[in-house]
Design an enzyme around this catalytic site. Structure first.
Site, PDB file in Angstrom:
ATOM      1  N   GLU A   1     -45.583  62.394  66.089  1.00 39.77           N
ATOM      2  CA  GLU A   1     -46.250  62.691  64.807  1.00 39.77           C
ATOM      3  C   GLU A   1     -46.277  64.195  64.591  1.00 39.77           C
ATOM      4  OE1 GLU A   1     -50.054  60.750  64.481  1.00 39.77           O
ATOM      5  OE2 GLU A   1     -49.204  58.803  64.924  1.00 39.77           O
TER       6      GLU A   1
ATOM      7  N   HIS B   1     -50.688  58.406  59.474  1.00 42.08           N
ATOM      8  CA  HIS B   1     -51.911  58.379  60.301  1.00 42.08           C
ATOM      9  C   HIS B   1     -53.172  58.612  59.452  1.00 42.08           C
ATOM     10  CE1 HIS B   1     -53.387  58.940  64.696  1.00 42.08           C
ATOM     11  NE2 HIS B   1     -54.335  58.403  63.952  1.00 42.08           N
TER      12      HIS B   1
END
Ligand code: NAD
Length: 304
Positions: free
Chosen positions: A259, A278
């Protein structure tokens, strides 16, 4: 008493601390050097996933009694250093449960009805009605892997939607399962029987790549997989293969092994995947609850 808030918090969290009679100092995400300076005379520090509360900061804050983390993970706090000095560490693990549950359900609906795909096509000027045949969730089987706070919130909503619920958790809470009409089964059975599989386990050694090639092959070719827990719970390479080769029908992902998800990643090229960055806990309500809960816990520690 003086409390340092070192990350943005909901204004109601500030009120909790001020109403308790504390002096509140606010600085957003100070670096370690600045945090060392700010922390030298405070009784409490409140952070989010940032900044890092290192051993050096903890050892140079003689008045420090409590560290608050608005949210769940404690990996930015040196817990050993805090423990050695008898400093309490408090967080707000349940604050975002409903928000994450709602996002997981949003991903389920989105994948089942191909909403993101349809939206992309509309913007390209394509009326993709024929390619957008979906399925209803009512009457389908939902497999919840990890029946904790978030899993339970999802189950309550899924029950109201008329879904059958299968559960897998090494620490089964039978009472809650009964409440939502869920049944505990082995993971393999859950994967074989479910139309939608949603993951809500913590990332541990035992859950790393829990969903691998072998387990993806157990799922129905019509099934969809949702991950709003942690990226490394799924072996991404295996998932890409599964989605390309049709072992499963689709996936909804809020979390990734890397990420931010690298630009041009294979997943971004697949039409049967819905991706979000997220944002499970990114709601006004979750942020407010996280701030207020942690502020209340800090007040409790400081006031004894
Ligand atoms: P929780 O601790 O309440 O529940 C986790 C459940 O998983 C527990 O019941 C536990 O017994 C179970 N479990 C542990 N190991 C397991 C295994 N090997 N197989 C199956 N079950 C197992 O946690 P929660 O509050 O429900 O949160 C779950 C996870 O969601 C968190 O650990 C976090 O990684 C993730 N999360 C994501 C977001 C987001 O923004 N997407 C936000 C908050 C939390």
């Amino acid at each position: 008493m003086k409390v340092l808030i070192a990350a943005p918090l909901h204004e109601k969290a500030f009120d909790v601390l001020k109403n308790a009679g504390f002096e509140v100092v606010y600085e957003e995400y100070p670096n370690e050097e600045r945090l060392l300076e700010l922390a030298k005379d405070v009784d409490a520090i409140i952070v989010r996933s940032k900044p890092k509360v290192t051993r050096k900061v903890i050892e140079n804050a003689p008045n420090l009694k409590v560290i608050g983390r608005a949210g769940v993970g404690l990996d930015n706090i040196d817990l050993d250093a805090a423990k050695e000095r008898g400093i309490e560490v408090v967080n707000s693990p349940g604050a975002s449960s409903r928000s994450v549950a709602e996002l997981a359900l949003a991903l389920m609906f989105n994948v089942a009805r191909k909403i993101a795909f349809a939206d992309r096509k509309m913007r390209e000027g394509v009326w993709a009605k024929k390619q957008c045949m979906g399925f209803e969730l009512e009457g389908k089987t939902l497999g919840i892997v990890g029946f904790g706070r978030i899993g339970y919130n999802i189950a309550k909503i899924a029950k109201a939607m008329g879904m059958s619920i299968l559960l897998y958790d090494p620490y089964p809470n039978e009472e809650r399962a009964k409440e939502v009409g869920g049944k505990f089964v082995e993971l393999e059975e859950l994967l074989k029987e479910s139309d939608v599989v949603t993951l809500h386990v913590p990332l541990l050694d035992s859950t790393y790549h829990l969903i691998n090639e072998e387990r993806l092959k157990l799922m129905k070719p019509t099934a969809i997989l949702i991950n709003a827990a942690r990226g490394p719970i799924i072996d991404t390479n295996a998932l890409v293969k599964a989605l390309k080769e049709g072992w499963i029908a689709g996936a909804g992902l809020d979390v990734f092994e890397e990420e931010p998800l690298p630009v041009g990643h294979e997943l971004t090229k697949l039409d049967n995947v819905v991706l979000t960055p997220h944002i499970g806990a990114s709601t006004v309500e979750a942020q407010m609850r996280a701030g207020v809960e942690v502020a209340e816990k800090v007040v409790k520690v400081l006031k004894g």
